[in-house]
Design an enzyme around this catalytic site. Structure first.
Site: not given
Ligand code: C5P
Length: 237
Positions: A35, A62, A64, A67, A121, A212
């Site tokens: 992503k 990603d 989003k 517009d 979220t 992560r």
């Molecule tokens: O490092 P981690 O597993 O927390 O990363 C989650 C990914 O998913 C990040 O790129 C974050 O921006 C994305 N994301 C999220 N929650 C959302 C939408 C997208 O964690 N509601």
């Protein structure tokens, strides 16, 4: 239900293209997708998507989009021309915007999957009230996901807690992309509502966005394989 052989999407949340590619070079495109989000894209642009594509990765762009319909339709066409595998828009842009986005991609061979973001979220019921939404976050998610489905989108992004309610009211073929996933024992980081890969898949997730726990692992490829194995196990159960 919408199932996929490679459910893991690794979030390449890096502030340099070199950093993102160094991590990607430690992954196998046969076991996961990647992503590219707003930070990496704003720094490195389409070159990031192309470089990952050259390495054999399918890319979820990603950004989003949100517009007026004509602008979002053009952005979706641009993402398709770039060879993206998945692209997303904000469902809050409304029916005309989502319908224009779907129409812009319709009929293209190998078009990207078109996914909607429902309620971020990071927004709770209070924050929604402040922007004039009186529904609870949970109800608003269902409302916007249903709207996205009726506009011809392929799926939505949803938190682990939203999978079950959405599976209860949407077509089984609708794609659910779920972030907030943490293998048992992994650091929670700044995520609040988390689920293990197995429980998210068991609840009905199609794809898991994992950042992560993979990008900071000593062995990122092994981390992907462990998550993938947990997903397969959950599907067998
Ligand atoms: O490092 P981690 O597993 O927390 O990363 C989650 C990914 O998913 C990040 O790129 C974050 O921006 C994305 N994301 C999220 N929650 C959302 C939408 C997208 O964690 N509601």
């Amino acid at each position: 239900m919408n199932r996929t052989d490679r459910p893991v999407i690794v979030a390449l949340d890096f502030d340099t293209l070199d950093g993102a590619l160094a991590l990607a070079d430690r992954l196998d495109p046969a076991t996961c997708r990647v992503k590219v989000g707003k930070e990496l894209f704003t720094r490195a642009g389409p070159a990031a998507v192309r470089a990952l594509g050259t390495r054999g990765f399918e890319v979820f762009l990603d950004l989003k989009f949100h517009d007026i319909p004509n602008t979002v339709a053009g952005a979706c066409r641009a993402a398709a021309d770039l060879g993206c595998w998945m692209v997303n828009v904000h469902a809050g842009g409304g029916r005309a915007m989502m319908t224009a986005a779907a129409a812009a991609l319709a009929g293209q061979a190998g078009r990207p999957l078109l996914i909607a973001v429902t309620v971020l979220t990071s927004l709770d019921d209070l924050a929604l009230g402040e922007v004039g939404v009186d529904a609870t976050a949970g109800d608003q998610v269902v409302r916007l996901a249903t709207l996205a489905e009726s506009c011809g989108l392929d799926g939505v992004v949803c938190s682990p807690l939203e999978i079950a309610p959405l599976r209860g009211c949407l077509d089984p073929g609708f794609t659910l992309v779920t972030p907030g996933v943490r293998p048992a024992g992994a650091a929670q980081d700044d995520q609040v509502r988390i689920a293990t890969p197995g429980s998210a898949i068991a609840a009905g997730a199609s794809y898991l966005v994992v950042g992560r726990p993979v990008t900071r692992a000593a062995d990122p490829a092994a981390a992907v394989l462990a998550i993938d194995a947990e997903c397969r196990e959950a599907r067998r159960a």
